[in-house]
Motif scaffolding. Sequence first.
Motif, PDB file in Angstrom:
ATOM      1  N   ALA A  18      41.369  36.782  35.943  1.00 55.10           N
ATOM      2  CA  ALA A  18      40.750  37.982  36.478  1.00 55.10           C
ATOM      3  C   ALA A  18      40.929  39.111  35.491  1.00 55.10           C
ATOM      4  O   ALA A  18      42.025  39.331  34.999  1.00 55.10           O
ATOM      5  N   THR A  20      41.588  42.106  35.651  1.00 57.30           N
ATOM      6  CA  THR A  20      42.167  43.212  36.403  1.00 57.30           C
ATOM      7  C   THR A  20      43.670  43.089  36.346  1.00 57.30           C
ATOM      8  O   THR A  20      44.202  42.038  36.003  1.00 57.30           O
ATOM      9  N   ALA A  22      47.193  42.432  37.870  1.00 60.83           N
ATOM     10  CA  ALA A  22      47.698  41.744  39.048  1.00 60.83           C
ATOM     11  C   ALA A  22      48.720  42.626  39.731  1.00 60.83           C
ATOM     12  O   ALA A  22      49.587  43.196  39.093  1.00 60.83           O
ATOM     13  N   SER A  42      35.945  39.643  45.354  1.00 59.69           N
ATOM     14  CA  SER A  42      36.505  39.328  44.051  1.00 59.69           C
ATOM     15  C   SER A  42      37.617  40.289  43.676  1.00 59.69           C
ATOM     16  O   SER A  42      38.701  39.876  43.238  1.00 59.69           O
ATOM     17  N   ALA A  43      37.360  41.592  43.818  1.00 57.88           N
ATOM     18  CA  ALA A  43      38.362  42.582  43.423  1.00 57.88           C
ATOM     19  C   ALA A  43      39.607  42.471  44.286  1.00 57.88           C
ATOM     20  O   ALA A  43      40.729  42.583  43.796  1.00 57.88           O
ATOM     21  N   ALA A  46      41.593  39.575  43.114  1.00 58.61           N
ATOM     22  CA  ALA A  46      42.177  39.814  41.802  1.00 58.61           C
ATOM     23  C   ALA A  46      43.456  40.630  41.895  1.00 58.61           C
ATOM     24  O   ALA A  46      44.406  40.398  41.151  1.00 58.61           O
ATOM     25  N   THR A  47      43.499  41.568  42.826  1.00 57.81           N
ATOM     26  CA  THR A  47      44.702  42.398  42.954  1.00 57.81           C
ATOM     27  C   THR A  47      45.878  41.624  43.509  1.00 57.81           C
ATOM     28  O   THR A  47      47.010  42.111  43.470  1.00 57.81           O
ATOM     29  N   ILE A  49      46.721  38.514  42.424  1.00 54.46           N
ATOM     30  CA  ILE A  49      47.224  37.560  41.446  1.00 54.46           C
ATOM     31  C   ILE A  49      48.491  38.104  40.802  1.00 54.46           C
ATOM     32  O   ILE A  49      48.496  39.191  40.241  1.00 54.46           O
ATOM     33  N   LEU A 501      47.734  36.912  32.183  1.00 55.26           N
ATOM     34  CA  LEU A 501      46.383  37.148  32.664  1.00 55.26           C
ATOM     35  C   LEU A 501      45.570  37.845  31.582  1.00 55.26           C
ATOM     36  O   LEU A 501      46.034  38.806  30.973  1.00 55.26           O
ATOM     37  N   THR A 532      42.083  48.791  33.504  1.00 54.55           N
ATOM     38  CA  THR A 532      42.062  47.896  34.658  1.00 54.55           C
ATOM     39  C   THR A 532      43.053  48.419  35.680  1.00 54.55           C
ATOM     40  O   THR A 532      44.011  49.115  35.337  1.00 54.55           O
ATOM     41  N   ARG A 618      38.760  50.603  43.255  1.00 54.25           N
ATOM     42  CA  ARG A 618      39.329  49.478  44.001  1.00 54.25           C
ATOM     43  C   ARG A 618      39.302  49.817  45.487  1.00 54.25           C
ATOM     44  O   ARG A 618      39.507  50.979  45.877  1.00 54.25           O
TER      45      ARG A 618
END
Length: 627
Positions: A18, A20, A22, A42-43, A46-47, A49, A501, A532, A618
């Motif tokens: 991702a 972004t 984590a 998706s976002a 991603a946050t 991970i 990542l 990010t 976000r």
Amino acid sequence: MAFSRSLRGRRPLIAAAAATVALAGGAATAVAVGTGAHDDRSAALATKIDPSVPKNVILLVGDGMGESEVSIARYYQGVDKPLNMDRLPFRGVATTYDLTPLDDVAAKGKENFDPDSASTATAWSTGHKTMINRLGQGNSANKATPGENYETTIEAAKKLGKWTGNVTTAEVTDATPAGPTAHMSQRSCQGPADTRKTCPTEATGAGPNAHGSIAEQQVALRPDITFGAGRARYLQTLTADGTKTVVDQAKEQGFRYLTTKSDMDAVTSLGDAPGSQPLLGLFHDKEVDDNAANMVTEWQGPTAALAGADGNAATCVKTHRQDTAPQEPALSAMAKKSIDLLDAASTAHGNKGFFLQIEGASIDKRDHAANPCEQIGETLEFDKAIGLALDYQQSHPDTLVIVTADHSHSSQIVSADDSELPTGYYNTITTPAGDKLRISYGTNGGNTGTHVPPTGAPSQQHTGAAVPVMAVGPQAANVTGTIDQTDLFPLLTFQKVPSTLPHGTVTVPGPTTTVAGPTKTVTTPATVAPLTAGLAAPGSVGSASARRGFSLSLLASKGAKARVTVRSGSTTVGRGAVSLRGGKAAGLRVKATKLRAGRAATLRVTAVVTAGHERVTRTARVRVTKR
């Protein structure tokens, strides 16, 4: 492709990539069932991970809890009331096959596609496949010949100096709780007398490699917490002609012996070091009622029957355990006590963390019995335990929580139309919302053609379908996709090496830019990393808490400013702002002061993060309850 059967040669588990940052911890509000259906998730994923190594691991196993059993409980509770397990952001499926005994031709076991709880518990507890009914050992030529002993999750955790716990509603010597605590060729060798009869070469005193019954091995291993049923196994005598029991042996070795909920509630701390003052809570004996050796079920209801004129209507009694066995703690009570004690012990003594396995055992037991009310009651109680683990993880983001099952089972949702009656055993239940939910059991027995319901259905068989696996916390993204149960072992034993990542990049056209001049050249970098950011918010808050203020966590890849807006529908109910340091998480408390008191709602949290000319947005959702 074939899945590996041991850690050697294992294919890597790849975390979802991702572009972004984590952000560890936080509930997965944007991926809950029935919420945010029109939003891009998706976002939000991603946050969640986090590639780091967890400090704590909580594994929750619903025995026999395939996707069908989950759906039955979800639909009974109500389609507008997501389960706690629906809060977990990462989901996949795990294959569950085990092996047949070794053969002379291939010198390996062949795949067996309908496993039991022993072989599957061995798979995640050791990282190895084995034969049916076997615990913590490798395959062999036949069930009476022990295999190679493999290191288990609790053994590995203890080597790391971590505190450990093992909680179940079955006998603590049953297959799933025995998976991380024992090595035995046959799962039925639970107590000393059982072992002398069925596994004589493994009984105490039989030889240098004989470790004794499962109960004796659990005492020798000394997990800090052992909660469940199975008192009768521990009351078996250590020798055929003696009077000393495994309980006596445990007491002599410093275990604190508990037999009631009151005993459990009275415990306030563990010892000064892992294994120093273990708790042995055996809350049920088989003589208590007709529910064999397992703890009393939360609910009670009639067993499914063959098609009959009455439609097999069922009414669920939801106070069965608390009415008939109040001395037995609920699974959620055992789970909360275990988490509280392990957390406090780790914090006070070394802060090395803990490993805890929690099993909802009688989802399987009542699925075998073709009893939908009791099966649903056990699933929903297990889900309460999941909720407690997720609440803990939200405030302790260095904790990995994994929810899965050992194998799938028989129950299926079928049409409630009486013109389409199932051929096997079934019951029709009225949900709290007034809907009809018909559950059919068809892996054993079947319609005899008499249309006369028998007194009870025969024990239903397991099924071979892949089981759900869900996770949140460090390394949680590794459960996504299709994995094998053995792939859980390195996650459960703190072995996964943190991955890096990737960041997105912006390329400046051309490798270099040369400024004209007789002697001077200026070169610009070929790539720069963009901004990010990540946002984490609680899954749900009470109305009053939302108005007083709830906590958010934000993270950015470089120094930035974040402005947060909280909306309920089209109305802005709260705002906040915070400065961010690159790579450092920052907390922000926002108050939804304009939210109407005592009203349920869904809040949309939007964070706009800016650094110079760069801007990243976000979002997250927070469910507000009336409490």
